[in-house]
Structure formats: C-alpha cells, structure tokens
Design a protein around this motif. Structure first.
Motif, short mmCIF file in Angstrom:
data_model
loop_
_atom_site.label_atom_id
_atom_site.label_comp_id
_atom_site.label_asym_id
_atom_site.label_seq_id
_atom_site.Cartn_x
_atom_site.Cartn_y
_atom_site.Cartn_z
N UNK A 394 47.41 30.27 37.24
CA UNK A 394 46.12 29.95 36.61
C UNK A 394 44.98 30.73 37.29
N UNK A 395 45.10 30.95 38.60
CA UNK A 395 44.13 31.79 39.30
C UNK A 395 44.12 33.19 38.71
N UNK A 396 45.32 33.72 38.50
CA UNK A 396 45.46 35.05 37.90
C UNK A 396 44.84 35.09 36.50
N UNK A 397 45.13 34.06 35.69
CA UNK A 397 44.59 34.02 34.32
C UNK A 397 43.07 33.91 34.34
N UNK A 398 42.53 33.10 35.24
CA UNK A 398 41.08 32.91 35.34
C UNK A 398 40.39 34.22 35.70
N UNK A 399 40.87 34.88 36.75
CA UNK A 399 40.25 36.12 37.20
C UNK A 399 40.44 37.25 36.19
N UNK A 400 41.59 37.26 35.52
CA UNK A 400 41.84 38.28 34.51
C UNK A 400 40.89 38.13 33.33
N UNK A 401 40.59 36.89 32.96
CA UNK A 401 39.65 36.66 31.84
C UNK A 401 38.24 37.10 32.22
N UNK A 402 37.84 36.87 33.46
CA UNK A 402 36.53 37.38 33.92
C UNK A 402 36.52 38.90 33.85
N UNK A 403 37.62 39.51 34.26
CA UNK A 403 37.72 40.97 34.16
C UNK A 403 37.63 41.42 32.72
N UNK A 404 38.23 40.65 31.81
CA UNK A 404 38.19 40.97 30.38
C UNK A 404 36.76 41.03 29.87
N UNK A 405 35.95 40.03 30.24
CA UNK A 405 34.56 40.00 29.79
C UNK A 405 33.80 41.23 30.28
N UNK A 406 33.98 41.55 31.56
CA UNK A 406 33.31 42.73 32.08
C UNK A 406 33.74 43.99 31.36
#
Length: 533
Positions: A394-406
């Motif tokens: 879930x940490x990976x998914x959370x950080x990856x989604x933030x990366x997606x927005x950027x």
C-alpha cells in the motif's frame, strides 16, 4: 553580474543519454513491482493497461522531440515549458517534476526491499529475514546511489550504460522464451469484454474498462523516468543527443515492457490471475517456471540492480532540475552549488536523497500502522508477515499515485506547451504533406495523449479506493502549495520570475535558435516570428 553556474559540457554522448532513459524507467523493477500492482486491479487485462500506457507514452515522444529542439539545459521539462508558456507554468512544472521523481524514488526501494527481496530469499533459499530490515534496505537503495551520482556524471554513466543495456536485453530474451513456451497465448488479454469469469473481480472497480484504467495508474508510472535524459541538456556533447535519446529510449523500453506484461500473464495462466495479483513475487515465479532457478534468480538480481540504477538516474535528474531552479533563484542558491572536484550539484543531490528517504520511511510507518503493524511489532515479525507485506504494498501504491499526479500534470503542461509554441511561431508550410503533418504533430497527437492522461486521472479518484484516493488528495494539496508560492513570487518577486529558465539554453548557444528569436528553417517550413514570453 557574477559568473553563471553551469554543469560541465561534453561528458555524455547519445548512448549515454539513451542508457539514462532506460535506467530511469527501470524496466526490471517494472516487471517485479509495477506489473504486480497493476494486476491487483486489471488482472488478466494487465497487458492491455501496459499497451495503452505504451501508446500514450509513444505519443509523448512526439511532444518531447519537438520541445527538445527548442531548449536544452539542466532544467529539462522546466526549461521546455518556460520556452512556450513563460515563468509561472515553468515553476509549477519544475516542482511537479521533482515531486514525482522523489515519490517514485521512494516507492521503488520500498517495494523491492520490503516485498520482492524477502519473497525471493524465502522462495529460493527458505530464508526468513526480520520485519524491520525494509528500513535499512530502503536507505541502501537511496543513499548509495546518491554517493555514486555525486562522484560525477562520467562514473555514473559507465555504470548506467552497462546496467541498462544488459537489463533491457535480458528482459527481451526472457519474455520471448516464456511466450514461446506458454500454453495460454491469446489476444483476448487485450479485449476488456472477453472475460465474464472475472466479473466479480472487475465490478468493485467499476467494471473491466475502469479496471484497465486503474491498471494504467501503474502502467503509466512504470514509464515515470521517461525524459530522464532531458536534465542532462548541459552535459551532453550536443543537444541532439537528448532528442535522439528521448525517442530511442522510449521506443525500446515501451516495446519490451508490453512484451513482458503479456508474457507474465500468459505464462501464469489467463484464468488464474487472481493468484498473480496477490503473490509477492509473481514475475520471479513465472521466470523460474519457464527458465529454471537460474532464470528466476537472474531476474531477481537484475531487478535489484534495476532499483539501484533507477535510483541513481532519478535522483540525478531531480537534483539537476533543483540546480537549474536555484540558478534562476526560484529556490535558495544553496541548491545551485557545484562540487569543485566532481562538477556535480552535490547539495541538491544530498537534499533529494534525504527527501526520498524521509518520504519512504514516513509513508511506510503510516501504512503499516493502518494495517496494525506498529513500530515495535516490526521487530517481532518476519518480512513475510502478510500484514507487513500488505502495508508496504500500500505504501508503494500510495507513492506511485502521487508520482502519477506529478507526471500527468507535467505532461499536460508539456502537451499544451507544444500547441502554444507552434501557434505562436505562425509557421509557413510548403507542400501538401507538411500541411497535413503539421496539425497532427503539434495538435492532434499531444491532444490525444492529454485525453488519455485525463481518463487515468479520473480513474484514480472514481471510485475512491484506498490508498489511491488518499494519495490523490495529498497530491492536490501539494499542488495548491506550489500555486500559492508562485502567486507570492508574482506579487513580491517579479524580477525572479522574469529570469526563469533563460539563464542557460544551449540550443541558442550552439547556433540553432537564438535566445529570443524563433527564426529557423526545418523540415520544409520557415519560421519568421519572435517568441515573446
């Protein structure tokens, strides 16, 4: 006026820039991490998510190809947007680029060190490591690459060239072997309406199309390092090296990633993808089944090295954008300091490494707490503990989604930049073919890519799924803070904004396009108008 701070030119050729592109996209990490995360939502349609992601990123090749012909500096995307839009959108782009580079740099070591490595050690050697070891493993994957990046671009390039070219070749051959041996080869993995047996899995996501969109969150972010050669604009032998690397690097990596995603799904079994989605190391298991222990171990080692080289490339890129923004006084001058011996922006690199480490550890602790694994409990469970692995996933998914927005908002600005720039140039086209190609290259292709990005962004919010929705909220809050800072600069520091990304542009210095003029002759059309920021 003091001497302008610059990075040392002429250290990198075309092959080095291509290797930087491939290393920053980290295809072996994508194989063992992003494809597993995508399969949690897309299941058997994971290859379709990656095919569409490859298609939209191929459209981005066109955008960056044309923008890289107008600007070359350490600022990368920050400089591209400044050339078309001017200062405010450029500052937003610079911060967004750093946001998604740092988030991705934090995400990959978390998954590789906390999920993949413990899973591989358990599977191959029956070794259970302690549950707290993900903490030092993350720091190893972040801090050591920072040290390598500080030592200089020449040393960095020698390592990245060897690692990246071996990695992409290995994945191509491995996937080909799996596809040739797999009994489940079918094109239906690209048809979202061919799998009624997955209805109960797709429905909570909003149906098969929405499931493909959710899978694309991780498929698109697997390309997060694309454009990794752009911040090397001051250090290449010629700005044309960047243009070639942007095109060739993505064409190679995109094709191989689509091949790999297909091979893993048909290799695992198209009717059994629920098991794939909830396995810690499904890619390694497939590789082992079709190529033996040697193949599985090799994929594990290549993935670990991929995480290392990705960290080198990503942090190196983000630090160079920090350097360029500090040189323009958007950030404190501290970040523009260059090491006297190694000629690298070492203070920016140290800051990026510290930021990525803090983000990874803080997010990991929060997600593990939510899953009921507190700090003290980490010392009493193994790394194979299901709750610990779920929390780190879930940490990976959370950080990856933030990366997606950027990534998506940055590429929205890039795509509209090319439209604005070429409208401002008021090109005169000669010949029927050029009159047809011009609107396709500069308006249709960027517009189509933007629409696909917007679809994926929508799927990240609707329906609201944990932790993707929460990451979306954090991303929006961060963007709001950046916008407030830009408004402050516009009101109180106008003289700083006026200098954004015009300090250094090697395109003009190499005699291709003057700093303020757009007069040039290229591919059958002539430009005769000033670009006025």
């Amino acid at each position: 006026m003091g001497k302008i701070k610059r990075l040392e030119q002429g250290n990198i050729g075309v092959m080095g820039a291509i290797a930087q592109e491939i290393a920053a996209m980290a295809p072996a990490c994508d194989t063992v991490a992003f494809m597993t995360a995508a399969a949690i939502y897309a299941y058997v349609l994971t290859p379709l998510s990656f095919l569409l992601a490859m298609a939209v990123m191929y459209l981005e090749v066109n955008t960056l190809y044309h923008l890289s012909k107008r600007h070359a500096s350490a600022g990368g995307y920050y400089g591209y947007v400044a050339t078309a839009y001017g200062p405010s959108p450029a500052v937003l782009t610079g911060f967004l680029y750093i946001m998604y580079q740092v988030a991705s740099t934090a995400a990959i070591p978390t998954y590789i060190g906390g999920v993949v490595l413990p899973g591989a050690l358990k599977y191959f050697f029956n070794i259970n490591i302690a549950g707290w070891l993900w903490i030092p493993l993350i720091l190893i994957f972040i801090i050591i690459p920072i040290m390598l990046a500080i030592l200089g671009i020449k040393i960095q390039m020698k390592y990245i060239k060897a690692a990246a070219l071996f990695e992409i070749s290995f994945l191509f051959v491995l996937s080909l072997i799996i596809i040739l041996k797999a009994p489940d080869n079918t094109l239906n993995v690209f048809n979202p309406f061919a799998w009624p047996n997955y209805k109960s899995y797709f429905d909570p996501n909003g149906g098969p199309v929405s499931s493909v969109g959710l899978g694309m969150i991780f498929a698109i972010t697997s390309f997060i390092g694309y454009g990794g050669s752009a911040p090397l604009g001051e250090e290449v032998k010629s700005h044309r090296s960047i243009t070639k690397a942007l095109v060739i690097g993505l064409l190679i990596t995109g094709g191989v990633l689509t091949e790999v995603s297909y091979s893993l799904v048909v290799g695992w079994g198209v009717n059994h993808m629920a098991g794939f989605a909830h396995s810690a190391i499904p890619g390694i298991l497939v590789a082992t089944f079709y190529t033996g222990i040697a193949g599985g171990l090799m994929l594990s080692l290549v993935a670990l090295n991929s995480a290392f080289s990705d960290s080198v490339a990503m942090q190196s890129n983000a630090a160079r954008v920090y350097f360029a923004m500090a040189r323009d006084h958007i950030l404190p001058d501290f970040f523009s300091d260059i090491h006297k011996k190694f000629k690298t922006p070492y203070k920016s690199l140290l800051f990026i490494g510290a930021s990525a480490s803090i983000v990874a550890l803080t997010t990991g602790f929060i997600m593990l707490h939510i899953e009921g694994v507190g700090f003290s409990r980490m010392f009493s469970v193994s790394a194979a503990n299901p709750k610990l692995q779920k929390g780190l996933t879930e940490t990976f998914a959370f950080l990856t989604t933030i990366a997606l927005y950027g990534l998506i908002i940055t590429h929205f600005l890039l795509n509209t930049s090319i439209m604005v720039l070429y409208k401002r140039l008021k090109e005169k086209h000669h010949g029927l073919l050029r009159k047809i190609i011009h609107p396709i290259e500069h308006y249709v292709m960027p517009g189509l890519a933007t629409l696909i990005f917007m679809f994926v962004l929508y799927e990240s919010v609707i329906p609201p799924l944990f932790p993707i929705f929460q990451a979306s909220v954090v991303s929006i809050l961060f963007i709001c803070i950046i916008i407030i800072y830009i408004m402050y600069l516009k009101k109180y520091r106008k003289e700083i904004l006026a200098k954004v990304s015009i300090t250094v542009n090697l395109i003009g210095e190499e005699g291709c396009v003057s700093e303020n003029s757009a007069a040039f002759s290229d591919n059958g059309h002539t430009h005769e108008h000033q670009i006025n920021k």
